[in-house]
Design a protein around this motif. Structure first.
Motif, mmCIF file in Angstrom:
data_model
loop_
_atom_site.group_PDB
_atom_site.id
_atom_site.type_symbol
_atom_site.label_atom_id
_atom_site.label_comp_id
_atom_site.label_asym_id
_atom_site.label_seq_id
_atom_site.Cartn_x
_atom_site.Cartn_y
_atom_site.Cartn_z
ATOM 1 N N LEU A 1 0.825 -1.210 0.000
ATOM 2 C CA LEU A 1 0.000 0.000 0.000
ATOM 3 C C LEU A 1 0.861 1.262 0.000
ATOM 4 N N VAL A 2 1.873 1.278 0.872
ATOM 5 C CA VAL A 2 2.743 2.461 0.941
ATOM 6 C C VAL A 2 3.512 2.638 -0.361
ATOM 7 N N ALA A 3 4.014 1.544 -0.909
ATOM 8 C CA ALA A 3 4.769 1.619 -2.163
ATOM 9 C C ALA A 3 3.886 2.101 -3.304
ATOM 10 N N TYR A 4 2.642 1.647 -3.342
ATOM 11 C CA TYR A 4 1.720 2.103 -4.388
ATOM 12 C C TYR A 4 1.469 3.606 -4.272
ATOM 13 N N GLY A 5 1.351 4.097 -3.042
ATOM 14 C CA GLY A 5 1.163 5.533 -2.852
ATOM 15 C C GLY A 5 2.334 6.341 -3.375
ATOM 16 N N PHE A 6 3.556 5.891 -3.104
ATOM 17 C CA PHE A 6 4.736 6.616 -3.578
ATOM 18 C C PHE A 6 4.929 6.480 -5.086
ATOM 19 N N ALA A 7 4.534 5.352 -5.648
ATOM 20 C CA ALA A 7 4.798 5.105 -7.067
ATOM 21 C C ALA A 7 3.721 5.666 -7.988
ATOM 22 N N GLY B 1 8.336 13.469 -3.047
ATOM 23 C CA GLY B 1 9.763 13.190 -3.159
ATOM 24 C C GLY B 1 10.498 13.329 -1.845
ATOM 25 N N MET B 2 10.111 14.358 -1.064
ATOM 26 C CA MET B 2 10.770 14.569 0.223
ATOM 27 C C MET B 2 10.468 13.421 1.190
ATOM 28 N N TRP B 3 9.203 13.006 1.239
ATOM 29 C CA TRP B 3 8.837 11.927 2.150
ATOM 30 C C TRP B 3 9.482 10.610 1.734
ATOM 31 N N PHE B 4 9.610 10.405 0.441
ATOM 32 C CA PHE B 4 10.257 9.181 -0.023
ATOM 33 C C PHE B 4 11.748 9.198 0.335
ATOM 34 N N ALA B 5 12.365 10.376 0.234
ATOM 35 C CA ALA B 5 13.773 10.502 0.622
ATOM 36 C C ALA B 5 13.951 10.251 2.120
ATOM 37 N N ILE B 6 13.020 10.765 2.934
ATOM 38 C CA ILE B 6 13.086 10.521 4.377
ATOM 39 C C ILE B 6 12.925 9.034 4.675
#
Length: 276
Positions: free
Chosen positions: A90-96, A104-109
């Motif tokens: 679920l989290v990966a789908y949200g980022f992708a 981008g910032m949250w993915f970097a964190i």
């Protein structure tokens, strides 16, 4: 002939290298059948295999057998694998796929948390769980897997989802499917190899996580397999034959799981990071 010789030399090298790598396992099997007085002998296989090490090791305690400890561990693993796979997906789908502010910032964190040593967070986590009365339970061992499953798994699935053409999402949107519908009907079935990879890693890593288990579990009735193996070591004597026999059985679930899901696991590792 020039093509055959390198092939035979490669096979010979791989065979010899494989035997070297598998030698510790062969020694392990032989040592699990040795009586205590033969443990220091250089022979790999005992003169008279002591199969009773397995039965005595399995029922080493009058109150609990390894059936109880395996059941505890498998129950914990069901929660870990389910929570890790579902929430990481679920989290990966949200980022992708989902556009939101500061993605981008949250993915970097998220990726930066992969560089954070476990030793830095273990004390605050223990204080938190102890303050709400969850120590000596499986909650501290299972609950973290229901919050994204881990940064590494999220990153792995994100890379896999990025390899799925967006045309499928657009076609489903035209047909009236929602974001959740696209995830459940299109993306989720297509990322099966990545999910199997996450499931295997989650199972193996949490199965072998002796440190967290000994930190949070203190009651013998709640012990996992890893903690039960420690019970063979007392102040005066170590039952090496029984300990090696039970430790050999303890790795079988991970080995069986890997071979059952080997096809999807290799596919998930090989295709992760490739974009369509």
């Amino acid at each position: 002939m020039t093509l055959i010789r390198p092939r035979w030399s490669s096979h010979l090298f791989l065979t010899v290298f494989s035997l070297i790598m598998i030698y510790p396992v062969i020694w392990w099997v032989g040592a699990s059948l040795k009586p205590l007085d033969e443990m220091r002998l250089p022979a790999i296989w005992p003169s008279a295999p002591m199969w009773s090490n397995y039965s005595e090791g399995w029922n080493f305690s009058a109150q609990y057998s390894f059936t109880h400890f395996f059941a505890n561990t498998l129950l914990m693993e069901i929660g870990n694998v389910f929570g890790g796979v579902v929430t990481a997906a679920l989290v990966a789908y949200g980022f992708a796929r989902v556009n939101f502010k500061l993605r981008g910032m949250w993915f970097a964190i998220l990726l930066l948390t992969m560089m954070l040593p476990t030793q830095v967070t273990i004390i605050p986590q223990y204080i938190l769980y102890n303050s709400i009365g969850l120590v000596d339970s499986y909650v501290p061992l299972v609950l973290p897997h229901f919050f994204g499953g881990g940064a590494f798994f999220v990153f792995l699935i994100v890379q896999f989802i990025r390899g799925i053409p967006r045309d499928l999402d657009e076609a489903a949107t035209i047909d009236g499917s929602s974001v959740y519908g696209i995830f459940l009907r299109i993306v989720f079935p297509l990322i099966k190899p990545a999910l199997v990879t996450v499931a295997i890693f989650t199972f193996v890593w949490s199965w072998d996580d002796f440190f967290a288990q000994i930190l949070y579990l203190s009651s013998v009735e709640k012990f996992t397999v890893a903690l039960a193996l420690r019970m063979f070591i007392d102040q005066f004597e170590i039952q090496w034959g029984q300990l090696l026999a039970m430790s050999l059985l303890s790795v079988l679930p991970s080995v069986v799981l890997f071979f059952l899901a080997q096809k999807h696991f290799v596919e998930g590792i090989a295709t992760t990071g490739l974009k369509g």
